[in-house]
Design an enzyme around this catalytic site. Sequence first.
Site, PDB file in Angstrom:
ATOM      1  N   GLU A 138      -0.194 -24.453  25.356  1.00 40.59           N
ATOM      2  CA  GLU A 138       0.183 -23.041  25.521  1.00 40.59           C
ATOM      3  C   GLU A 138       1.643 -22.830  25.108  1.00 40.59           C
ATOM      4  O   GLU A 138       2.029 -21.756  24.678  1.00 40.59           O
ATOM      5  CB  GLU A 138      -0.048 -22.574  26.974  1.00 40.59           C
ATOM      6  CG  GLU A 138      -0.125 -21.058  27.087  1.00 40.59           C
ATOM      7  CD  GLU A 138      -0.488 -20.552  28.474  1.00 40.59           C
ATOM      8  OE1 GLU A 138       0.321 -20.691  29.399  1.00 40.59           O
ATOM      9  OE2 GLU A 138      -1.581 -19.979  28.632  1.00 40.59           O
TER      10      GLU A 138
ATOM     11  N   HIS B 129     -15.626 -45.521  28.770  1.00 44.87           N
ATOM     12  CA  HIS B 129     -17.091 -45.500  28.666  1.00 44.87           C
ATOM     13  C   HIS B 129     -17.584 -44.201  28.048  1.00 44.87           C
ATOM     14  O   HIS B 129     -18.752 -43.863  28.178  1.00 44.87           O
ATOM     15  CB  HIS B 129     -17.708 -45.691  30.055  1.00 44.87           C
ATOM     16  CG  HIS B 129     -17.270 -46.977  30.695  1.00 44.87           C
ATOM     17  ND1 HIS B 129     -17.799 -48.195  30.344  1.00 44.87           N
ATOM     18  CD2 HIS B 129     -16.315 -47.221  31.621  1.00 44.87           C
ATOM     19  CE1 HIS B 129     -17.199 -49.150  31.056  1.00 44.87           C
ATOM     20  NE2 HIS B 129     -16.294 -48.588  31.827  1.00 44.87           N
TER      21      HIS B 129
ATOM     22  N   LYS C 256      -7.535 -11.092  26.283  1.00 53.16           N
ATOM     23  CA  LYS C 256      -7.609 -10.309  27.520  1.00 53.16           C
ATOM     24  C   LYS C 256      -7.960  -8.855  27.209  1.00 53.16           C
ATOM     25  O   LYS C 256      -8.810  -8.242  27.866  1.00 53.16           O
ATOM     26  CB  LYS C 256      -6.269 -10.344  28.259  1.00 53.16           C
ATOM     27  CG  LYS C 256      -5.924 -11.702  28.850  1.00 53.16           C
ATOM     28  CD  LYS C 256      -4.628 -11.622  29.628  1.00 53.16           C
ATOM     29  CE  LYS C 256      -4.081 -12.998  29.950  1.00 53.16           C
ATOM     30  NZ  LYS C 256      -2.747 -12.987  30.515  1.00 53.16           N
TER      31      LYS C 256
HETATM   32  O1  F6P Z   1      -3.156 -15.996  30.303  1.00 55.81           O
HETATM   33  C1  F6P Z   1      -2.201 -17.001  30.284  1.00 55.81           C
HETATM   34  C2  F6P Z   1      -1.346 -16.959  31.494  1.00 55.81           C
HETATM   35  O2  F6P Z   1      -0.443 -15.902  31.375  1.00 55.81           O
HETATM   36  C3  F6P Z   1      -0.621 -18.271  31.714  1.00 55.81           C
HETATM   37  O3  F6P Z   1       0.503 -18.404  30.948  1.00 55.81           O
HETATM   38  C4  F6P Z   1      -0.371 -18.206  33.170  1.00 55.81           C
HETATM   39  O4  F6P Z   1      -0.039 -19.458  33.690  1.00 55.81           O
HETATM   40  C5  F6P Z   1      -1.698 -17.685  33.662  1.00 55.81           C
HETATM   41  O5  F6P Z   1      -2.090 -16.755  32.675  1.00 55.81           O
HETATM   42  C6  F6P Z   1      -1.690 -17.035  35.013  1.00 55.81           C
HETATM   43  O6  F6P Z   1      -0.820 -15.948  35.057  1.00 55.81           O
HETATM   44  P1  F6P Z   1      -0.371 -15.325  36.449  1.00 55.81           P
HETATM   45  O7  F6P Z   1       0.391 -16.364  37.197  1.00 55.81           O
HETATM   46  O8  F6P Z   1       0.474 -14.136  36.092  1.00 55.81           O
HETATM   47  O9  F6P Z   1      -1.611 -14.941  37.193  1.00 55.81           O
END
Ligand code: F6P
Length: 546
Positions: free
Chosen positions: A357, A388, A510
């Site tokens: 990431e 394995h 998203k």
């Molecule tokens: O979608 C990726 C992300 O933004 C990550 O970088 C982050 O760790 C995760 O989602 C959770 O985000 P949050 O802590 O804001 O719920």
Amino acid sequence: MLQTEREEWHLLQAHAKSMSREHLFDLFNQSNKRSEALSFRNNDLFIDFSKQRISEETLQLLVDLANASQLQQKIEALFQGESVNRFEQRPALHMALRSPEEARLELNGIDIIGQIHEQLSRMDKLVSQLHSAQWRGHTGRPIRNLVHIGVGGSDLGPLMTNRALCDLKPPTEHDLSVHFVSSMDGSQLSLLLKELEPSETLFVIASKSFSTIDTMANADTALHWLRNGLGAEDRKILQHHFIGISANPEKMTQFGIAADNQLMFWEWVGGRYSLWSCIGFPIAARIGMDNFRQLLAGAHCMDEHFRTTPFLENIPVLLALIGIWNVNFLDIHAHAILPYDGRLASLPAYLEQLEMESNGKHTTIEEHEVSYSTCPIIWGDIGPNAQHAFYQLLHQGTERVMCDFIAPARRYHCEQSGNDELKVQHTLALSNCLAQSRVLAFGDNILKTENQVPAYKRYHGNQPSTTILLDELCPFSLGQLIALYEHKVFVQSVIWNINPFDQWGVELGKVMANETYQALTQSTDRPMMDQSTEAILREIQALQES
Ligand code: F6P
């Protein structure tokens, strides 16, 4: 200047031409001082790079590239709190989270070390209330189950750490179990809720943004379950059964988390770098605040080493540069993380997020398309189990893979007698760890037989690996290990000239998921998808209606 136009880059390319003809077996035969020259120690951590396809000249050329890329200045900028997260215009100061109380660091005139230690003290207080059974649910029963709800960085770090340190006895006689829930579809939560008693359950909602749909959907289901189980008004439920951890207090308040139950961290802590903040609450709940502070101390020790040690002896810098060598000069694009200790089962998943990431990027800081590879594909599993499963490809496949072997030297040594079998098991794991890295490096050169081996039984070897040995797996050494990888990621981002602290690539998914949700739930006036998605939607709808 583009990285590939640097003189140092060209020198490495030329050097790689000759080094790629070398076999690790021959490199070891050329010098009996190889492992001495290429292994390093920092406190509880020993690292051996000698099974990498490098020479001392390679390291010098890589360090020259790092110097040309102004690595030292960039490390200072990172620690000083400059806006290194360029596209989001903020610093990345996770190192401050593990700085001792007497350290000083101001950000926009605010003493952030003071703020950090204030939140740690609040966390300490909540943890003590849980451990002394003073935190009571709405009906007055002590809390026996803590359910940590989060995803990505708000889940993987605490989960990995708790598994890694599961041998530590909790510092309380009070019976308190810590559970983790992250999956959006509710499968973990629904199973868990069948086992739990609402009046004894506390939910910790961990989300930097406090708006991640995965986490909020699980939080809503948890609230609903408590309403049904306790029949109390929401205000009471939220006061006794919910803690929030976030950088967004307004959103926590909107959800109904009581002010005293809100733990804070800050925008300048990246989600995947946040386990050192109050996001580590379930760690402290499980292993106690003193041990949590040891974890911070281990990471701080690595921070100091990283900031002050010359590059040729600087462990995170070398780990990073050797990764660059493998990816950009030896053309190796797969990286396996192989812990030889079942307690580190979640380390590969944690590092997958940390590295991929952070450095899975295709644009430079100046917003140009990169002309070289960045982060490799990272995956892994507990080493002995993976032997394995996927090791066949490491040994005889056609892909080049670099591996990190990770193991503690000592285990079960403090246990009462009667645990001899477990000591034997630990020795077995260690011997497998060492054997695998040998076979990968040397192939069938290490066979003592003179007989001809048929082709299908041949091992070419020459797969590079690093071995990381912890004296033992404890909070301090784990802190060192995690910080080692965090700094490795930063150094690689400097060489690749990319921003490791944002993650725009996950955002489009998203947005599209929201649109698709409408398509799944609205029959009219809904967005149209592509042909394939529409066909799958029709199948789903037909099955759901049947
Ligand atoms: O979608 C990726 C992300 O933004 C990550 O970088 C982050 O760790 C995760 O989602 C959770 O985000 P949050 O802590 O804001 O719920």
